[in-house]
Design an enzyme around this catalytic site. Structure first.
Site, PDB file in Angstrom:
ATOM      1  NE  ARG A  89     -42.402  -1.991   4.986  1.00 27.18           N
ATOM      2  CZ  ARG A  89     -42.984  -2.900   5.447  1.00 27.18           C
ATOM      3  NH1 ARG A  89     -42.868  -2.987   6.863  1.00 27.18           N
ATOM      4  NH2 ARG A  89     -43.852  -3.753   5.049  1.00 27.18           N
TER       5      ARG A  89
ATOM      6  CD  GLU B 209     -37.754  -2.515   9.061  1.00 27.01           C
ATOM      7  OE1 GLU B 209     -39.057  -1.994   9.248  1.00 27.01           O
ATOM      8  OE2 GLU B 209     -37.895  -3.692   9.335  1.00 27.01           O
TER       9      GLU B 209
ATOM     10  CE  LYS C 284     -40.911 -17.862  16.027  1.00 25.54           C
ATOM     11  NZ  LYS C 284     -40.697 -16.304  15.502  1.00 25.54           N
TER      12      LYS C 284
HETATM   13  C1  LIG Z   1     -40.218  -4.926   7.204  1.00 26.30           C
HETATM   14  C2  LIG Z   1     -39.758  -6.157   7.945  1.00 26.30           C
HETATM   15  N1  LIG Z   1     -38.461  -6.175   8.728  1.00 26.30           N
HETATM   16  C3  LIG Z   1     -38.162  -7.255   9.107  1.00 26.30           C
HETATM   17  C4  LIG Z   1     -38.282  -8.601   8.792  1.00 26.30           C
HETATM   18  C5  LIG Z   1     -37.785  -9.779   9.354  1.00 26.30           C
HETATM   19  N2  LIG Z   1     -38.926 -10.787   9.907  1.00 26.30           N
HETATM   20  C6  LIG Z   1     -39.424 -11.737   9.514  1.00 26.30           C
HETATM   21  S1  LIG Z   1     -40.408 -12.473  10.465  1.00 26.30           S
HETATM   22  C7  LIG Z   1     -39.990 -11.467  11.608  1.00 26.30           C
HETATM   23  C8  LIG Z   1     -40.715 -11.680  13.072  1.00 26.30           C
HETATM   24  C9  LIG Z   1     -42.273 -11.836  12.847  1.00 26.30           C
HETATM   25  O1  LIG Z   1     -42.856 -11.980  13.972  1.00 26.30           O
HETATM   26  P1  LIG Z   1     -44.215 -12.552  14.194  1.00 26.30           P
HETATM   27  O2  LIG Z   1     -44.956 -11.593  13.378  1.00 26.30           O
HETATM   28  O3  LIG Z   1     -44.487 -12.502  15.677  1.00 26.30           O
HETATM   29  O4  LIG Z   1     -44.267 -14.054  13.606  1.00 26.30           O
HETATM   30  P2  LIG Z   1     -43.689 -15.172  14.426  1.00 26.30           P
HETATM   31  O5  LIG Z   1     -42.641 -15.616  13.370  1.00 26.30           O
HETATM   32  O6  LIG Z   1     -43.383 -14.990  15.718  1.00 26.30           O
HETATM   33  O7  LIG Z   1     -44.948 -16.350  14.245  1.00 26.30           O
HETATM   34  C10 LIG Z   1     -39.163 -10.532  11.518  1.00 26.30           C
HETATM   35  C11 LIG Z   1     -38.494  -9.304  12.164  1.00 26.30           C
HETATM   36  C12 LIG Z   1     -39.617  -8.562   7.721  1.00 26.30           C
HETATM   37  N3  LIG Z   1     -39.941  -9.582   7.255  1.00 26.30           N
HETATM   38  N4  LIG Z   1     -40.041  -7.630   7.427  1.00 26.30           N
END
Ligand SMILES: Cc1ncc(C[n+]2csc(CCOP(=O)(O)OP(=O)(O)O)c2C)c(N)n1
Length: 607
Positions: free
Chosen positions: A391, A363, A280
């Site tokens: 959610r 959630e 990342k």
């Molecule tokens: C239901 C939900 N909860 C929380 C989020 C907030 N959120 C956006 S990106 C993320 C992390 C995602 O991590 P990953 O899938 O590993 O993607 P990366 O950014 O590390 O590539 C979160 C918690 C969301 N988008 N949707």
């Protein structure tokens, strides 16, 4: 002219040689840093997915095939390669291109995304449609290890394995959600990442066999043995148990290797999970070192990097207040669904590690877990963005409200949220929380009010929510806790609201005063129940009532008042049925919905 400027779609990427592909990746990174540092956005995730996206374009064609990005915040490279380089400068701005996939922007965007863990289900739906309609295209889903903590992803994987639909699921594993990925999934992937370069060996073996006479048959025979041997050596892969072919892990920053693996995965014509390991923030040192700080950024100077802000926000005031309360009451616990930093819980985590629970993107689980905690005497506070709280709706009713459990929801980012746009606006919680039986809902308009309402919610001994907006407070800094506070007297028209919009109402009253119209401003502290009879008594006879809210109309406070207050004309200013307000600054969004001071004043003057 650089290579990126020559790319308008997959065919242009496919025409590049290895050196040009590497050059393209370098140009993309530079462009990402340049635009995101100016406009803000999701930097680290996009820097990490450059080679993977280029490889996807090298193998698939997003105009024909369906490529789904889970959450969708990592779709910038995809947009750059699919003919949106020129518009990319307007990323996340009012009227500009979105920071999330939007089919209305381009046919290359297969589906709207914004909330995590749904891509496998969407992919399976598309694959079923392909089968039933006899269409001919590939379906690919890209999801991160963070999104793999969400239960919805497993529901999709479970069905996918059973369906036998040819879909390639790419697990983009960087070990990080926004903070570190948590729980058993993180530990499992850590183990998988350490496996030897199995596929290089397999490729050499296959090549050698196919050269020998009768080698093809022998190769096929040994495949079965190999599969049994593999699971014996590597223990069994969770994904294989679910009916998917597991491939990887593969280096996610090597376009050639990625392209090779993608082609192989496609050839299997069955559900495949390709495990890709990426870094990342790759290519921008500050983002590599502190990827959480570069997950979602405000505009910054790329030579300096992001400087953490000390500006007080509703989130930070919530976090500090909760720490102070937890100091005195050791039953208080803080729960987050992978949003520790965004919800202002970093200090709480540091100060009370045993009472802090990051549950991953879950959630629904968080709400049910809070129910369990509350039943056994703890005081759980679930800090969650309004949009993601959607959610938890069933769990709030079933596992919290039905037993009148004292769970506190700290509903952050309530109302319009700005440049993330439609997928992230918190405009439904007013309606759905007001429907939950027995739920008390506080709406602070200032930091001072939040500091008083949070302890009130914690001692209310019932399901409770405290709803506050993104960012900081406005000019209104007072603290009025009465059910209906009269902030300004006026006989000509009454303006009523709650939360951050109180600032707009007060400003609207100023504008009206300039026009010789005396407006009364009323503020509600809670929105679960509204004393309509009392309200009728405090509105001058013959004057109209304007109710302004940053939520959809259905289930709103204004709708309730309009239905029950028969003594006065009521005019509602809210989002109506438009739950999907496009990106822009929050002020631009308010203006587009007619709930900013000038629009309110205009409507009040008309009334
Ligand atoms: C239901 C939900 N909860 C929380 C989020 C907030 N959120 C956006 S990106 C993320 C992390 C995602 O991590 P990953 O899938 O590993 O993607 P990366 O950014 O590390 O590539 C979160 C918690 C969301 N988008 N949707």
């Amino acid at each position: 002219m650089g290579i990126l400027e020559r790319i308008h779609g997959a065919a242009d990427v496919k025409a590049l040689d290895c050196a040009e592909l590497d050059q393209l990746c370098a140009e993309i990174r530079q462009h990402l840093i340049s635009v995101v540092s100016r406009n803000g956005g999701h930097l680290a995730s996009n820097l990490g997915i450059v080679e993977l996206t280029v490889a996807l374009f090298n193998v698939y064609d997003p105009m024909r095939d369906r490529i789904l990005y889970d959450v969708g915040h990592q779709c910038y490279v995809h947009k750059l390669l699919s003919g949106r380089l020129e518009e990319f400068d307007t990323l996340r701005q009012h009227g500009g291109i979105s920071g999330f996939p939007k089919p209305e922007e381009s046919d290359a965007d297969a589906f709207v995304a914004g909330h995590a863990s749904s891509s496998v289900s969407t992919a399976l739906g598309m694959a079923h449609a392909r089968t039933l309609t006899g269409a001919d295209h590939d379906v690919v889903a890209v999801l991160g290890d963070g999104s793999l903590t969400g239960g919805l992803a497993y529901e999709g994987l479970n069905s996918l394995g059973q369906s036998k639909e040819p879909i390639v699921i790419i697990l983009n594993d960087n070990g990080i959600a926004i903070s570190d990925t948590v729980g058993g999934v993180a530990r499992y992937l850590n183990r998988e990442r350490l496996k030897p370069a199995y596929y290089r060996i397999k490729k050499l073996y296959r090549k050698a066999m196919l050269r020998l006479p009768g080698g093809k048959r022998f190769f096929r025979f040994t495949q079965g043995m190999k599969n049994r041997l593999k699971s014996a050596i590597f223990h069994c892969s969770m994904f294989e148990d679910m009916g998917l072919r597991y491939m990887g892990p593969v280096d996610g920053h090597n376009v050639k290797q990625l392209s090779y693996m993608l082609k192989l995965a496609r050839e299997y014509r069955e559900p495949v999970l390709l495990h890709v390991v990426t870094k990342k923030g790759k290519g921008y040192k500050p983002a590599e070192e502190t990827p959480n700080r570069y997950h979602g950024v405000a505009p910054f100077d790329p030579d300096v990097g992001v400087v953490p802000s000390n500006r007080e926000t509703f989130s930070s005031v919530f976090g500090d207040t909760l720490c102070a309360l937890a100091e005195k009451d050791e039953r208080i616990c803080a729960i987050t669904a992978a949003m520790e930093e965004g919800t202002g819980l970093l200090r709480f985590h540091e100060r009370f590690p045993d009472r802090f629970f990051d549950e991953g993107i879950s959630e629904g689980h968080c709400a049910s877990m809070c129910g369990g905690m509350a039943k056994q005497g703890l005081k759980p506070v679930f800090a969650v963005y309004s949009t993601f709280l959607q959610r938890s709706y069933d769990m709030l009713i079933q596992d919290v409200a039905m037993q009148k459990l004292p769970v506190v929801l700290a509903v952050d980012r309530a109302g319009l949220v700005g440049s993330d746009g439609e997928t992230h606006n918190g405009v439904f919680d007013v309606g759905f929380l007001r429907q939950v039986p027995g739920m008390a809902i506080w709406c602070p308009s200032s930091f001072a009010e939040l500091r008083r309402m949070l302890p009130a919610a914690l001692t209310a001994n019932c399901p409770a929510a405290v709803r506050y907006p993104r960012g900081g407070e406005g000019e209104y800094r007072d603290c009025h806790l009465e059910a209906v506070a009269v902030l300004r007297q006026g006989k000509d028209v009454t303006l009523l609201g709650y939360g951050i919009l109180i600032n707009e109402l007060l400003q609207a009253a100023d504008i009206l005063a300039g026009q010789g119209i005396q407006a009364q401003v009323l503020k509600l502290s809670r929105i679960d129940t509204v004393d309509v009879a009392g309200l009728a008594g405090s509105i001058p006879a013959d004057s109209a009532l304007i109710v302004a809210e940053d939520c959809v109309e259905s289930g709103s406070v204004g709708e309730y008042i309009a239905a029950h207050l028969k003594t006065h004309r009521v005019r509602l200013l809210n989002l109506g049925r438009n739950g999907f307000v496009r990106q822009g600054s929050i002020r631009q969004q308010w203006e587009s919905c007619g709930i900013d001071a000038a629009s309110i004043a205009k409507k009040a003057a008309e009334a």
